[in-house]
Design an enzyme around this catalytic site. Structure first.
Site, short mmCIF file in Angstrom:
data_model
loop_
_atom_site.label_atom_id
_atom_site.label_comp_id
_atom_site.label_asym_id
_atom_site.label_seq_id
_atom_site.Cartn_x
_atom_site.Cartn_y
_atom_site.Cartn_z
N ASP A 52 0.84 -1.19 0.00
CA ASP A 52 0.00 0.00 0.00
C ASP A 52 0.88 1.25 0.00
O ASP A 52 1.89 1.32 0.69
CB ASP A 52 -0.90 -0.01 1.24
CG ASP A 52 -2.08 0.94 1.10
OD1 ASP A 52 -3.22 0.47 0.99
OD2 ASP A 52 -1.85 2.18 1.09
N ASN A 95 -12.98 -3.64 2.50
CA ASN A 95 -13.92 -2.52 2.64
C ASN A 95 -14.85 -2.56 1.44
O ASN A 95 -14.40 -2.51 0.30
CB ASN A 95 -13.16 -1.19 2.67
CG ASN A 95 -12.32 -1.04 3.93
OD1 ASN A 95 -12.72 -1.50 5.00
ND2 ASN A 95 -11.16 -0.41 3.82
N GLY A 155 -15.54 2.65 4.02
CA GLY A 155 -14.19 3.15 3.84
C GLY A 155 -13.55 2.80 2.52
O GLY A 155 -12.36 3.07 2.32
N GLN A 156 -14.32 2.19 1.59
CA GLN A 156 -13.72 1.87 0.29
C GLN A 156 -13.48 3.15 -0.49
O GLN A 156 -14.39 3.98 -0.65
CB GLN A 156 -14.63 0.92 -0.51
CG GLN A 156 -13.96 0.46 -1.80
CD GLN A 156 -14.77 -0.60 -2.57
OE1 GLN A 156 -15.87 -0.96 -2.19
NE2 GLN A 156 -14.19 -1.07 -3.66
N SER A 157 -12.25 3.32 -0.96
CA SER A 157 -11.91 4.51 -1.74
C SER A 157 -11.44 4.18 -3.15
O SER A 157 -11.50 5.03 -4.03
CB SER A 157 -10.82 5.32 -1.02
OG SER A 157 -9.64 4.55 -0.87
N HIS A 197 -10.15 -5.34 -3.58
CA HIS A 197 -8.84 -5.56 -2.96
C HIS A 197 -9.01 -6.04 -1.54
O HIS A 197 -9.94 -5.66 -0.84
CB HIS A 197 -7.98 -4.29 -3.00
CG HIS A 197 -8.66 -3.08 -2.44
ND1 HIS A 197 -9.57 -2.33 -3.15
CD2 HIS A 197 -8.58 -2.49 -1.22
CE1 HIS A 197 -10.01 -1.33 -2.41
NE2 HIS A 197 -9.43 -1.41 -1.22
N LEU A 198 -8.06 -6.87 -1.14
CA LEU A 198 -8.02 -7.40 0.23
C LEU A 198 -6.79 -6.81 0.91
O LEU A 198 -5.67 -6.95 0.41
CB LEU A 198 -7.92 -8.93 0.16
CG LEU A 198 -7.74 -9.69 1.48
CD1 LEU A 198 -8.87 -9.40 2.45
CD2 LEU A 198 -7.64 -11.20 1.20
N HIS A 199 -7.01 -6.12 2.05
CA HIS A 199 -5.90 -5.56 2.81
C HIS A 199 -5.31 -6.65 3.72
O HIS A 199 -6.05 -7.35 4.42
CB HIS A 199 -6.38 -4.44 3.74
CG HIS A 199 -6.90 -3.21 3.07
ND1 HIS A 199 -6.16 -2.05 2.93
CD2 HIS A 199 -8.12 -2.93 2.54
CE1 HIS A 199 -6.89 -1.12 2.34
NE2 HIS A 199 -8.09 -1.62 2.10
#
Ligand code: 5GP
Ligand code: ZN
Length: 114
Positions: free
Chosen positions: A31, A87, A93-95, A100-102
């Site tokens: 990230d 998210n 909180g998805q931007s 995607h997986l954090h």
């Protein structure tokens, strides 16, 4: 691929990123604004905007994304305690609207999340 999607462009190699792993289906990279000592993003190459836009046919892909994150937790030295986060939607909180997986690790974490 969506040419105006930043993660599609990272997957295509058009935008630089610190890659951790890639194969024909999945790319993992660090990230750009890490929230923990280990903060990786695991994405499918295929453009899917949100987790809730996946279908039962995507179950194997989702499982591979999770398995990839688990293996990367080991490779990055945080296998003893890490967090995986999806998210889904702006309120959560998805931007970036490419699935995607954090993977977050390397520090103690509190609960509940903000
Ligand atoms: P979200 O908030 O959508 O769950 O997560 C998106 C993540 O993508 C954020 O943690 C953000 O820092 C990261 N991000 C956004 N743009 C870029 C970029 O251009 N490169 C990388 N490596 N990460 C990005
Ligand atoms: Zn995309």
């Amino acid at each position: 691929m969506s040419s105006d999607c930043i993660f599609c462009r990272i997957a295509a190699g058009e935008i630089p990123a610190r890659l951790a792993r890639q194969d024909e289906e999945i790319v993992a990279f660090h990230d750009v604004a890490p929230q923990a000592p280990v903060h990786l993003l695991v994405i499918p190459r295929r453009h899917l905007a949100r987790l809730d836009q996946t279908t039962p046919q995507d179950a194997a892909l989702l499982g591979r994304m999770v398995r990839t994150a688990i293996e990367l937790a080991t490779e990055t030295g945080c296998a003893d305690g890490f967090r995986l986060v999806w998210n889904c939607g702006e309120p959560a909180g998805q931007s970036v609207f490419h699935l995607h997986l954090h993977l977050l690790g390397g520090r103690p974490m509190s609960w509940p999340p903000g």
